[in-house]
Design an enzyme around this catalytic site. Structure first.
Site, PDB file in Angstrom:
ATOM      1  N   ALA A  71       0.863  -1.177   0.000  1.00  0.00           N
ATOM      2  CA  ALA A  71       0.000   0.000   0.000  1.00  0.00           C
ATOM      3  C   ALA A  71       0.901   1.229   0.000  1.00  0.00           C
ATOM      4  O   ALA A  71       2.056   1.168   0.435  1.00  0.00           O
ATOM      5  CB  ALA A  71      -0.897  -0.023   1.227  1.00  0.00           C
ATOM      6  N   GLY A 116       0.553  -5.071   0.883  1.00  0.00           N
ATOM      7  CA  GLY A 116      -0.647  -5.193   0.055  1.00  0.00           C
ATOM      8  C   GLY A 116      -0.367  -5.894  -1.272  1.00  0.00           C
ATOM      9  O   GLY A 116      -1.279  -6.485  -1.867  1.00  0.00           O
ATOM     10  N   GLU A 119      -0.574  -9.469  -0.519  1.00  0.00           N
ATOM     11  CA  GLU A 119      -1.995  -9.783  -0.285  1.00  0.00           C
ATOM     12  C   GLU A 119      -2.760  -9.869  -1.610  1.00  0.00           C
ATOM     13  O   GLU A 119      -3.695 -10.654  -1.751  1.00  0.00           O
ATOM     14  CB  GLU A 119      -2.598  -8.730   0.652  1.00  0.00           C
ATOM     15  CG  GLU A 119      -2.008  -8.856   2.056  1.00  0.00           C
ATOM     16  CD  GLU A 119      -2.372  -7.693   2.966  1.00  0.00           C
ATOM     17  OE1 GLU A 119      -2.048  -6.548   2.596  1.00  0.00           O
ATOM     18  OE2 GLU A 119      -2.982  -7.925   4.010  1.00  0.00           O
ATOM     19  N   GLU A 139       4.520  -5.011   7.255  1.00  0.00           N
ATOM     20  CA  GLU A 139       3.674  -4.022   7.934  1.00  0.00           C
ATOM     21  C   GLU A 139       4.132  -3.708   9.356  1.00  0.00           C
ATOM     22  O   GLU A 139       4.064  -2.560   9.795  1.00  0.00           O
ATOM     23  CB  GLU A 139       2.208  -4.482   7.965  1.00  0.00           C
ATOM     24  CG  GLU A 139       1.471  -4.285   6.645  1.00  0.00           C
ATOM     25  CD  GLU A 139       1.672  -5.431   5.670  1.00  0.00           C
ATOM     26  OE1 GLU A 139       2.551  -6.283   5.900  1.00  0.00           O
ATOM     27  OE2 GLU A 139       0.942  -5.467   4.662  1.00  0.00           O
TER      28      GLU A 139
HETATM   29  N1  DAK Z   1       4.547   3.246  -0.785  1.00  0.00           N
HETATM   30  C1  DAK Z   1       4.917   4.405  -1.374  1.00  0.00           C
HETATM   31  N2  DAK Z   1       6.052   4.537  -2.077  1.00  0.00           N
HETATM   32  C2  DAK Z   1       6.863   3.486  -2.176  1.00  0.00           C
HETATM   33  C3  DAK Z   1       6.541   2.231  -1.590  1.00  0.00           C
HETATM   34  C4  DAK Z   1       5.307   2.125  -0.862  1.00  0.00           C
HETATM   35  N3  DAK Z   1       4.896   0.993  -0.299  1.00  0.00           N
HETATM   36  N4  DAK Z   1       7.542   1.378  -1.849  1.00  0.00           N
HETATM   37  C5  DAK Z   1       8.431   2.052  -2.589  1.00  0.00           C
HETATM   38  N5  DAK Z   1       8.039   3.322  -2.783  1.00  0.00           N
HETATM   39  C6  DAK Z   1       8.713   4.368  -3.538  1.00  0.00           C
HETATM   40  C7  DAK Z   1       9.909   4.884  -2.738  1.00  0.00           C
HETATM   41  O1  DAK Z   1       9.503   5.829  -1.791  1.00  0.00           O
HETATM   42  C8  DAK Z   1      10.736   5.472  -3.863  1.00  0.00           C
HETATM   43  O2  DAK Z   1      10.182   6.722  -4.212  1.00  0.00           O
HETATM   44  P1  DAK Z   1      11.140   8.004  -4.500  1.00  0.00           P
HETATM   45  O3  DAK Z   1      11.948   8.173  -3.275  1.00  0.00           O
HETATM   46  O4  DAK Z   1      11.952   7.559  -5.705  1.00  0.00           O
HETATM   47  O5  DAK Z   1      10.190   9.097  -4.788  1.00  0.00           O
HETATM   48  C9  DAK Z   1      10.494   4.535  -5.022  1.00  0.00           C
HETATM   49  O6  DAK Z   1       9.287   3.836  -4.710  1.00  0.00           O
HETATM   50  C10 DAK Z   1      11.586   3.500  -5.199  1.00  0.00           C
HETATM   51  O7  DAK Z   1      11.772   2.848  -3.957  1.00  0.00           O
HETATM   52  P2  DAK Z   1      13.188   2.737  -3.224  1.00  0.00           P
HETATM   53  O8  DAK Z   1      14.083   3.846  -3.619  1.00  0.00           O
HETATM   54  O9  DAK Z   1      12.933   2.533  -1.773  1.00  0.00           O
HETATM   55  O10 DAK Z   1      13.752   1.393  -3.893  1.00  0.00           O
HETATM   56  P3  DAK Z   1      14.757   0.332  -3.238  1.00  0.00           P
HETATM   57  O11 DAK Z   1      15.142  -0.593  -4.334  1.00  0.00           O
HETATM   58  O12 DAK Z   1      15.859   1.017  -2.487  1.00  0.00           O
HETATM   59  O13 DAK Z   1      13.887  -0.479  -2.180  1.00  0.00           O
HETATM   60  C11 DAK Z   1      11.943  -1.650  -1.404  1.00  0.00           C
HETATM   61  C12 DAK Z   1      12.818  -1.259  -2.611  1.00  0.00           C
HETATM   62  C13 DAK Z   1      10.690  -2.350  -1.962  1.00  0.00           C
HETATM   63  C14 DAK Z   1      12.705  -2.634  -0.508  1.00  0.00           C
HETATM   64  C15 DAK Z   1      11.591  -0.379  -0.605  1.00  0.00           C
HETATM   65  O14 DAK Z   1      11.049   0.562  -1.514  1.00  0.00           O
HETATM   66  C16 DAK Z   1      10.592  -0.617   0.471  1.00  0.00           C
HETATM   67  O15 DAK Z   1      10.925  -1.136   1.551  1.00  0.00           O
HETATM   68  N6  DAK Z   1       9.334  -0.194   0.230  1.00  0.00           N
HETATM   69  C17 DAK Z   1       8.288  -0.267   1.225  1.00  0.00           C
HETATM   70  C18 DAK Z   1       7.822  -1.697   1.320  1.00  0.00           C
HETATM   71  C19 DAK Z   1       6.758  -1.828   2.369  1.00  0.00           C
HETATM   72  O16 DAK Z   1       6.971  -1.598   3.553  1.00  0.00           O
HETATM   73  N7  DAK Z   1       5.598  -2.245   1.908  1.00  0.00           N
HETATM   74  C20 DAK Z   1       4.482  -2.510   2.799  1.00  0.00           C
HETATM   75  C21 DAK Z   1       3.652  -1.284   2.825  1.00  0.00           C
HETATM   76  S1  DAK Z   1       2.428  -1.417   4.069  1.00  0.00           S
HETATM   77  C22 DAK Z   1      -4.861  -1.459   5.189  1.00  0.00           C
HETATM   78  C23 DAK Z   1      -4.776  -2.371   4.215  1.00  0.00           C
HETATM   79  C24 DAK Z   1      -3.577  -2.729   3.723  1.00  0.00           C
HETATM   80  C25 DAK Z   1      -2.426  -2.186   4.192  1.00  0.00           C
HETATM   81  C26 DAK Z   1      -2.519  -1.255   5.169  1.00  0.00           C
HETATM   82  C27 DAK Z   1      -3.707  -0.871   5.663  1.00  0.00           C
HETATM   83  N8  DAK Z   1      -6.106  -1.106   5.707  1.00  0.00           N
HETATM   84  C28 DAK Z   1      -7.089  -2.123   5.797  1.00  0.00           C
HETATM   85  C29 DAK Z   1      -6.376   0.216   6.089  1.00  0.00           C
HETATM   86  C30 DAK Z   1      -1.193  -2.575   3.635  1.00  0.00           C
HETATM   87  C31 DAK Z   1      -0.084  -2.038   4.089  1.00  0.00           C
HETATM   88  C32 DAK Z   1       1.146  -2.157   3.327  1.00  0.00           C
HETATM   89  O17 DAK Z   1       1.216  -2.690   2.246  1.00  0.00           O
END
Ligand code: DAK
Length: 265
Positions: A71, A116, A119, A139
């Site tokens: 997400a 997400g 998921e 998460e």
């Molecule tokens: N959201 C927004 N932007 C993201 C992103 C994300 N999840 N993942 C990556 N990006 C963006 C980065 O901010 C970066 O943007 P700029 O800085 O270039 O503007 C760009 O994508 C490239 O990412 P990185 O520079 O970080 O690339 P790396 O190769 O260094 O790293 C990575 C790749 C995938 C390991 C890293 O980007 C990362 O850790 N990303 C976050 C992964 C993460 O934590 N995903 C889980 C998100 S939480 C809900 C329902 C569902 C959910 C929540 C609530 N409700 C029922 C309300 C679900 C929650 C989630 O999915």
């Protein structure tokens, strides 16, 4: 339907015969799921769901790096409770839509499938992944828990201990782990992913559409049920198929030693 090639479309659609390839298209943000992307995905699912020419769907991510990196954290960071709830409802309706589509949806996981994104893979019928794909539910590193079904579907699929290890550590896992645990059914070279997924989808799409819809519905309905109840659902669905033109055609074609021409009726 004309193929959509508009670069800024958040979900691209390309039809190959009876298969629609849907590509989540926010590569600069690693295809993170924000509200506009989820809304567009819901529209695309409605489109392919009501298009009689389409019999199977492949879902993939744009770019070489990510399927969906979760997400959108930037969008979620400042949510208040009401907005978060709305976001959850939009997300859940998309995921439910996949389950109720009546057509198989195959995930072609081309890179990160995190949060997400994982998921979304779990909501599909099955997944084929690039050897470079990476999986995880990070998460808890953000102070939240999976919210699009991850706590429920992952545990059912890979077992309680494996799921809890993934969820509680937030670790990112390689494609080999995903294959070993049954999260994906096949690993392929990254450059072959799309063609292999489309080829498998074409094979699925050539089968009886009414049977495909019944099969995925019965598998899903039976997932939580005692075996005896699931078997009753299977028998009922099996019986209903004998009212379909597809059953008559499929069996007649076999007996006449010719390929079946299914009408989806
Ligand atoms: N959201 C927004 N932007 C993201 C992103 C994300 N999840 N993942 C990556 N990006 C963006 C980065 O901010 C970066 O943007 P700029 O800085 O270039 O503007 C760009 O994508 C490239 O990412 P990185 O520079 O970080 O690339 P790396 O190769 O260094 O790293 C990575 C790749 C995938 C390991 C890293 O980007 C990362 O850790 N990303 C976050 C992964 C993460 O934590 N995903 C889980 C998100 S939480 C809900 C329902 C569902 C959910 C929540 C609530 N409700 C029922 C309300 C679900 C929650 C989630 O999915």
């Amino acid at each position: 339907m004309e193929p959509n090639t508009v670069a800024d479309d958040l979900v691209l659609r390309r039809d190959e015969g009876a298969v629609a390839l849907l590509t989540l298209n926010r590569p600069k943000a690693l295809n993170a799921l924000n509200q506009p992307l989820l809304t567009r995905l819901a529209e695309r699912l409605r489109e392919v769901g009501t298009d009689d020419a389409i019999r199977a769907v492949v879902l993939t991510g744009s770019g070489e790096k990510a399927f969906v990196a979760g997400a959108d954290i930037a969008e979620m960071a400042d949510y208040d409770a009401a907005t978060a709830q709305h976001f959850a409802l939009v997300g859940q309706s998309v995921f439910n839509h996949i389950a109720s589509l009546g057509k198989p949806v195959i995930a072609a996981v081309n890179g990160f499938a995190l949060g997400g994104g994982l998921e979304l893979v779990l909501a599909c019928d099955f997944a084929i992944a690039s050897q470079k794909a990476k999986f995880g539910l990070p998460e808890v590193t953000l102070g939240v828990i999976p919210g699009f079904g991850g706590t429920q579907r992952l545990a059912r699929l890979i077992g309680r201990h494996n799921a809890l290890r993934w969820i509680l550590t937030g670790d990112v896992h390689g494609a080999d782990d995903a294959l070993r645990l049954g999260l994906v059914t096949q690993l392929v070279e990254p450059e072959q992913l799309q063609s292999v997924a489309l080829e498998v989808a074409q094979r699925v799409a050539s089968r009886g559409p009414v049977a495909l819809a019944a099969a995925r519905q019965v598998v899903d309905q039976g997932w939580d049920l005692p075996l005896a109840d699931g078997l009753r659902k299977e028998a009922a669905a099996f019986g209903r198929l004998f009212k379909s033109a597809d059953q008559k055609e499929g069996m007649a074609a076999f007996l006449q030693k010719r390929p079946a021409k299914f009408l989806g009726k």
